[in-house]
Design a protein around this motif. Structure first.
Motif, mmCIF file in Angstrom:
data_model
loop_
_atom_site.group_PDB
_atom_site.id
_atom_site.type_symbol
_atom_site.label_atom_id
_atom_site.label_comp_id
_atom_site.label_asym_id
_atom_site.label_seq_id
_atom_site.Cartn_x
_atom_site.Cartn_y
_atom_site.Cartn_z
ATOM 1 N N GLY A 155 -0.017 15.488 -5.885
ATOM 2 C CA GLY A 155 0.886 14.349 -6.082
ATOM 3 C C GLY A 155 2.243 14.796 -6.582
ATOM 4 O O GLY A 155 3.289 14.347 -6.098
ATOM 5 N N LEU A 225 0.394 8.490 -7.176
ATOM 6 C CA LEU A 225 -0.290 9.357 -6.211
ATOM 7 C C LEU A 225 -1.357 10.152 -6.954
ATOM 8 O O LEU A 225 -1.087 10.749 -7.989
ATOM 9 C CB LEU A 225 0.689 10.336 -5.564
ATOM 10 C CG LEU A 225 1.912 9.775 -4.848
ATOM 11 C CD1 LEU A 225 2.691 10.912 -4.195
ATOM 12 C CD2 LEU A 225 1.518 8.738 -3.805
ATOM 13 N N VAL A 228 -3.755 13.597 -3.131
ATOM 14 C CA VAL A 228 -3.148 13.243 -1.844
ATOM 15 C C VAL A 228 -2.964 14.457 -0.931
ATOM 16 O O VAL A 228 -2.108 14.454 -0.063
ATOM 17 C CB VAL A 228 -1.790 12.526 -2.041
ATOM 18 C CG1 VAL A 228 -1.993 11.160 -2.680
ATOM 19 C CG2 VAL A 228 -0.828 13.372 -2.876
ATOM 20 N N PHE A 235 -7.224 6.879 2.215
ATOM 21 C CA PHE A 235 -6.797 6.087 1.074
ATOM 22 C C PHE A 235 -7.251 4.646 1.281
ATOM 23 O O PHE A 235 -6.694 3.919 2.099
ATOM 24 C CB PHE A 235 -5.282 6.191 0.906
ATOM 25 C CG PHE A 235 -4.809 7.624 0.871
ATOM 26 C CD1 PHE A 235 -5.203 8.473 -0.161
ATOM 27 C CD2 PHE A 235 -4.024 8.142 1.894
ATOM 28 C CE1 PHE A 235 -4.810 9.810 -0.186
ATOM 29 C CE2 PHE A 235 -3.622 9.474 1.882
ATOM 30 C CZ PHE A 235 -4.021 10.301 0.837
ATOM 31 N N ALA A 256 3.057 2.422 6.029
ATOM 32 C CA ALA A 256 2.424 3.692 6.409
ATOM 33 C C ALA A 256 1.803 3.587 7.798
ATOM 34 O O ALA A 256 1.923 4.504 8.624
ATOM 35 C CB ALA A 256 1.372 4.077 5.378
ATOM 36 N N TYR A 264 -5.036 7.624 7.759
ATOM 37 C CA TYR A 264 -5.061 7.936 6.331
ATOM 38 C C TYR A 264 -5.100 6.653 5.493
ATOM 39 O O TYR A 264 -5.884 6.526 4.563
ATOM 40 C CB TYR A 264 -3.827 8.758 5.939
ATOM 41 C CG TYR A 264 -3.787 10.119 6.600
ATOM 42 C CD1 TYR A 264 -4.365 11.221 5.981
ATOM 43 C CD2 TYR A 264 -3.182 10.312 7.844
ATOM 44 C CE1 TYR A 264 -4.342 12.482 6.574
ATOM 45 C CE2 TYR A 264 -3.145 11.559 8.447
ATOM 46 C CZ TYR A 264 -3.731 12.634 7.808
ATOM 47 O OH TYR A 264 -3.703 13.873 8.406
ATOM 48 N N PHE A 265 -4.231 5.712 5.840
ATOM 49 C CA PHE A 265 -4.127 4.467 5.078
ATOM 50 C C PHE A 265 -5.027 3.419 5.734
ATOM 51 O O PHE A 265 -4.596 2.673 6.600
ATOM 52 C CB PHE A 265 -2.670 4.007 5.009
ATOM 53 C CG PHE A 265 -1.821 4.894 4.128
ATOM 54 C CD1 PHE A 265 -1.550 4.531 2.814
ATOM 55 C CD2 PHE A 265 -1.320 6.102 4.597
ATOM 56 C CE1 PHE A 265 -0.793 5.354 1.986
ATOM 57 C CE2 PHE A 265 -0.560 6.940 3.784
ATOM 58 C CZ PHE A 265 -0.301 6.561 2.474
ATOM 59 N N ILE A 291 -2.351 5.296 -4.823
ATOM 60 C CA ILE A 291 -2.752 5.891 -3.546
ATOM 61 C C ILE A 291 -3.662 7.045 -3.915
ATOM 62 O O ILE A 291 -3.211 8.092 -4.376
ATOM 63 C CB ILE A 291 -1.522 6.376 -2.741
ATOM 64 C CG1 ILE A 291 -0.596 5.188 -2.441
ATOM 65 C CG2 ILE A 291 -1.967 7.066 -1.441
ATOM 66 C CD1 ILE A 291 0.693 5.582 -1.717
ATOM 67 N N HIS A 293 -7.356 9.298 -3.020
ATOM 68 C CA HIS A 293 -8.378 9.679 -2.047
ATOM 69 C C HIS A 293 -9.761 9.418 -2.639
ATOM 70 O O HIS A 293 -10.189 10.114 -3.548
ATOM 71 C CB HIS A 293 -8.189 11.163 -1.709
ATOM 72 C CG HIS A 293 -9.234 11.736 -0.792
ATOM 73 N ND1 HIS A 293 -9.193 13.034 -0.353
ATOM 74 C CD2 HIS A 293 -10.340 11.203 -0.227
ATOM 75 C CE1 HIS A 293 -10.223 13.277 0.439
ATOM 76 N NE2 HIS A 293 -10.948 12.179 0.521
ATOM 77 N N THR A 320 -1.864 16.057 5.656
ATOM 78 C CA THR A 320 -2.071 14.976 4.691
ATOM 79 C C THR A 320 -0.828 14.799 3.816
ATOM 80 O O THR A 320 -0.391 13.666 3.571
ATOM 81 C CB THR A 320 -3.309 15.256 3.816
ATOM 82 O OG1 THR A 320 -4.426 15.511 4.667
ATOM 83 C CG2 THR A 320 -3.628 14.083 2.910
ATOM 84 N N VAL A 324 1.472 11.252 3.597
ATOM 85 C CA VAL A 324 1.786 10.530 2.352
ATOM 86 C C VAL A 324 3.293 10.554 2.082
ATOM 87 O O VAL A 324 3.910 9.521 1.800
ATOM 88 C CB VAL A 324 1.010 11.150 1.164
ATOM 89 C CG1 VAL A 324 1.431 10.523 -0.153
ATOM 90 C CG2 VAL A 324 -0.491 10.988 1.376
ATOM 91 N N SER A 327 5.327 8.461 4.611
ATOM 92 C CA SER A 327 5.109 7.024 4.361
ATOM 93 C C SER A 327 5.935 6.563 3.170
ATOM 94 O O SER A 327 6.568 5.497 3.215
ATOM 95 C CB SER A 327 3.627 6.750 4.090
ATOM 96 O OG SER A 327 2.858 7.056 5.229
#
Ligand code: AHN
Ligand code: ZN
Length: 336
Positions: A155, A225, A228, A235, A256, A264-265, A291, A293, A320, A324, A327
């Motif tokens: 993060g 975060l 991430v 997420f 995102a 991912y989202f 956000i 995981h 990844t 993130v 986005s």
């Protein structure tokens, strides 16, 4: 042509003109959109190699366990990096009490872009590493500190790259980047039943939420975060985020997904998690989302190497980080 014929022709054209005019009368207005057309905002490109290198640098210090010498060295490095790119940097020092009643000296590190602007948001992550690999398959490791490449450093790495980008392509709104200390100092798993102590996680964010680094600090919303960086991370829409800040969850997930990161989202609701954002929502009253995981089916409910000696650099995946980071840039540069 006779006069009579000429009159007939003129009459014919008169009728045609009248008919055409009356037909057009209903919707004669020129076609316009209701909203004024806004110039398309340029969103800079997130550099995942750069973010990756910032994660490497943190991990290279060794486990950043709160209050240790390594932690001090990493704090100095983080402060220097933020100072390179942000308008101001503050280090909020504090003393908190840990699960075992020992006093901990903590450092929250806050970089600000356009500090005078009241129209602002913040982005945050914890920068400490867990002192205990209490989810490691080998019991002998349960009191050893972890690298926290994903749990912590990922993060921070993404946010450092965002700080760098903000200094080159200026967003319209003010932005704070906050690194919280002592998020991961929670009661070790094997002591949980003996020591009934509430709120042993998120000690840095609790401290910040109670005594903001700047009196009267205000932000429209916050984004946390946490973990991430793992390959194929998903997420889910974390429970407290949906409860305290449903509009922000919607905005971030929609942004995102339309930027191409719907793998991912994902649109599923996740469990509520006592993370830094919980205390920010509860104590500081700033709508903040996480956000994070999560992975249903794993022992801890998080990514496979959560709180194990295996949370190392080789688990960090650049795709990844890009998903993130890019986005978040879409969110930041879409704000006005
Ligand atoms: C709990 O397990 C209650 N909170 C975990 C929050 C966390 C730890 N995030 C990263 N490490
Ligand atoms: Zn953790």
């Amino acid at each position: 042509m006779t006069n009579d014929e000429a009159m007939k022709i003129r009459y014919f054209f008169f009728i045609v003109t009248v008919v055409l005019a009356s037909c057009g009368g209903v919707d004669e207005k020129p076609v316009t959109n209701d909203k004024p057309i806004e110039p398309k905002v340029e969103v800079p490109v997130f550099n995942q190699d750069s973010a990756y290198s910032y994660i490497e640098s943190q991990v290279a210090f060794g486990p950043r366990v709160t209050g240790t010498e390594v932690s001090d060295k990493c704090a100095a490095w983080l402060t220097a990096k933020l100072s390179q790119w942000m308008d101001t940097v503050a280090v909020q020092k504090g003393k908190v009490v840990a699960y075992d009643n020992t006093g901990l000296n903590i450092k929250n590190i806050i970089g600000s872009y356009l500090p005078g602007n009241n129209n602002r948001i913040f982005l945050c992550s914890h920068w400490d590493s867990r002192p205990y690999a209490d989810y490691d398959p080998d019991k002998a490791n349960h009191r050893k500190p972890i690298d926290g490449a994903n749990d912590g450093a990922s993060g921070v790495g993404v946010l450092l790259e965002i700080a760098r980008i903000i200094s080159t392509v200026k967003p319209k709104i003010g932005i704070d980047i906050i690194f919280f200390d002592a998020e991961d100092y929670g009661t070790p798993g094997d002591l949980q039943d003996q020591t009934h102590k509430e709120d042993t996680w998120g000690l840095g964010s609790q401290f910040w939420a109670k005594s903001l680094h700047e009196s009267g600090y205000y932000a429209r919303y916050g984004i946390l975060l946490d973990m991430v960086g793992a390959e194929n991370a998903q997420f889910h829409q974390e429970g407290f985020s949906k409860y305290y800040a449903p509009d922000i969850v919607r905005k971030v997930w929609e942004t995102a997904r339309s930027a191409g990161f719907s793998d991912y989202f994902v649109m599923t609701e996740g469990n509520p998690i006592t993370d830094d954002h919980y205390y920010i929502n509860k104590i500081a009253n700033i709508p903040t989302i996480d956000i994070i995981h999560t992975e249903p089916g794993t022992r801890g409910g998080f990514f496979t190497h959560w709180h194990t000696m295996g949370d190392t650099m080789d688990k960090i995946n650049k795709n990844t980080l890009y998903a993130v980071g890019q986005s978040l840039l879409h969110v930041i540069y879409g704000e006005k």
